[in-house]
Scaffold this active site. Structure first.
Site, PDB file in Angstrom:
ATOM      1  CE  LYS A 114      -4.161  -2.117   1.791  1.00  0.00           C
ATOM      2  NZ  LYS A 114      -3.692  -3.510   1.967  1.00  0.00           N
TER       3      LYS A 114
HETATM    4  C1  LIG Z   1      -4.276  -4.630   1.251  1.00  0.00           C
HETATM    5  C2  LIG Z   1      -3.447  -5.852   1.076  1.00  0.00           C
HETATM    6  C3  LIG Z   1      -3.795  -6.869   0.149  1.00  0.00           C
HETATM    7  C4  LIG Z   1      -5.064  -6.805  -0.691  1.00  0.00           C
HETATM    8  O1  LIG Z   1      -4.976  -5.864  -1.726  1.00  0.00           O
HETATM    9  P1  LIG Z   1      -6.295  -5.333  -2.477  1.00  0.00           P
HETATM   10  O2  LIG Z   1      -5.842  -4.230  -3.339  1.00  0.00           O
HETATM   11  O3  LIG Z   1      -7.219  -4.868  -1.374  1.00  0.00           O
HETATM   12  O4  LIG Z   1      -6.859  -6.486  -3.233  1.00  0.00           O
HETATM   13  C5  LIG Z   1      -2.940  -7.945  -0.006  1.00  0.00           C
HETATM   14  N1  LIG Z   1      -1.821  -8.064   0.752  1.00  0.00           N
HETATM   15  C6  LIG Z   1      -1.460  -7.132   1.659  1.00  0.00           C
HETATM   16  C7  LIG Z   1      -0.229  -7.334   2.458  1.00  0.00           C
HETATM   17  C8  LIG Z   1      -2.259  -5.995   1.864  1.00  0.00           C
HETATM   18  O5  LIG Z   1      -1.888  -5.075   2.779  1.00  0.00           O
END
Ligand SMILES: *Cc1c(COP(=O)(O)O)cnc(C)c1O
Length: 467
Positions: A114
């Site tokens: 993120k």
């Molecule tokens: C948020 C997150 C996901 C999921 O990603 P999306 O874009 O919501 O599908 C997968 N792995 C980690 C470590 C995350 O923080």
């Protein structure tokens, strides 16, 4: 570039206004009016360029007309720099053998993918607000991961105050400390005496109080914001170029929760990147992989797993895919989404599903299978992976259509972010990277408040600078 809502009834906006607006006023999600294209010559021209340079070229057509190019180039350069991402390639590839690669997206400040989008989004918010002489108050709830990424993105930015609610005593110590040890005057951690659902309900109630919302200029940085999707298209492009695109085509496997990450891959594909398939990896919360099997999207209870950032019931970004799949028919999307909200179910026609299945594959892994993937990857390659990454890699192995095709599995979190699950599977406890090595010695800052809207509202009002 202009943006339209998937429900067709919200005003058309430019990139900067979409950034500040988030959810469209008709309840839909903003999407670009058309997609820019990345053709073969463009891909060849990206070879040997830095991540930041490629990022500017990929994103600029979507931003043009709302932010000056010099300012945008500076923000992108500042984001994808060694001070923020601690790997010279920003999102490096690791060879696992058998034509399988890991794309590591966890070299940012909070060790999860993120950061790749949010680090840019924080800078964009600050720039757009400062140039308009405005301020915003960001309020969000977190069960762990998103909160720290949002805090790191907003810290020390003059135009923003950030308030993150987490359930007291119910997030892991690493996750709590990543939020509470940030020493910045505009960051406020609120531990709520309650559950994550209580935190989410409080945030919803604060947004629902329109007087309060306008007074404080409340905003969110959640993943339905288009500005969080766009920066994620870049690493699909950079990985493809590094592995030989446009001459080479590839498949990406993505551990999926809110569908933001894999949607970015699909956008890159629609722009012209040679992507054969996209593999959706689910944990036990498998609404998406069940949908790919059956054509019916159906809500179920959320189960806690070892990959908590994917413990999600409804993948909000899926609406953007639905919009494309139905030829951008906003009235049809509105009907489907209203049906889903009313009944917890949505059925997609068989011919649309056939189109979708030409590109998307899905596989589901339970916690035991995830532990097995972590263990076998460690034994075979000496690489430690976190449980989210293992969901993607396991799905990649299950869905490989052609043994010679190039498969890229997205590594979405650093193994040290989920040390217990990794240690249980391998016997090895992954160490935090050096910039976080003293995390457990840093002082924490947070307040604990009761699960009470009025109390939380007055805390926010007292501490926000936007009033
Ligand atoms: C948020 C997150 C996901 C999921 O990603 P999306 O874009 O919501 O599908 C997968 N792995 C980690 C470590 C995350 O923080």
């Amino acid at each position: 570039m202009n943006y339209v809502s998937t429900r067709g009834l919200a005003p058309v906006l430019n990139f900067a206004d979409v950034l500040l607006t988030g959810l469209a006023r008709d309840g839909g999600l903003y999407v670009p009016e058309r997609l820019a294209t990345i053709d073969g010559p463009a891909l060849r021209s990206f070879a040997g360029r830095t991540y930041a340079e490629v990022a500017v070229e990929v994103m600029w057509p979507f931003v043009e007309g709302s932010i000056e190019r010099d300012a945008f180039v500076a923000m992108v350069g500042d984001t994808y720099s060694p001070a923020v991402f601690r790997h010279p390639d920003v999102c490096p590839l690791v060879d696992l053998g058998d034509q399988t690669w890991l794309l590591e997206l966890f070299h940012g400040p909070t060790l999860a993918f993120k950061d790749v989008a949010l680090q840019l989004v924080g800078r964009l918010f600050d720039h757009v607000l400062s140039s308009r002489g405005e301020r915003l108050t960001i309020v969000g709830a977190t069960s762990g991961d998103t909160g720290s990424a949002a805090i790191e993105a907003c810290r020390d930015r003059d135009a923003l105050d950030v308030f993150i609610l987490h359930p007291a005593g119910r997030v892991s110590e690493v996750q709590r400390r990543q939020m509470t040890t940030v020493d910045s005057p505009n960051v406020h951690n609120i531990a709520i005496e309650g559950t994550f659902d209580d935190c989410q309900d409080l945030v919803k109630a604060l947004f629902g109080d329109l007087g309060f919302r306008d007074e404080l200029r409340l905003s969110a940085v959640n993943s339905i914001n288009w500005a969080r999707i766009l920066p994620q298209t870049v690493y699909y492009v950079s990985a493809a170029v590094a592995l030989g695109a446009p001459e080479q085509s590839l498949t990406f496997a993505v551990p999926t929760g809110n569908f933001g990450n894999v949607l970015a891959g699909d956008i890159a594909r629609r722009m012209g990147l040679p992507i054969d398939h996209l593999v959706v990896g689910s944990n036990r919360n498998d609404i998406l992989t069940r949908f790919l099997d059956t054509g019916r999207m159906e809500m179920a209870e959320v189960h806690p797993t070892t990959s908590p950032s994917m413990d999600i019931q409804v993948s909000s970004n899926f609406e953007r895919l639905l919009f494309e799949l139905h030829g951008r028919d906003a009235a049809l999307v509105t009907r489907l989404m209203e049906q889903f909200r009313a009944t917890g179910r949505m059925d997609v026609a068989e011919e649309r599903m056939a189109e979708l299945r030409r590109v998307f594959d899905g596989a589901r892994l339970d916690d035991a299978e995830v532990a097995q993937v972590i263990a076998s990857t460690w034994e075979r390659t000496g690489v430690l992976i976190d449980p989210h990454t293992a969901v993607g890699l396991g799905a990649a192995q299950a869905c490989r259509r052609d043994p010679d095709a190039v498969m890229v599995a997205l590594a979405t979190a650093h193994p040290a972010k989920f040390p217990d699950a990794v240690e249980a599977a391998t016997g090895v406890r992954p160490a935090l990277p050096t910039h976080l090595a003293d995390l457990f010695d840093r002082p924490e800052r947070m307040v604990t408040l009761p699960n009470d809207q009025a109390t939380v509202a007055s805390f926010v009002r007292e501490h926000a600078r936007s009033v």
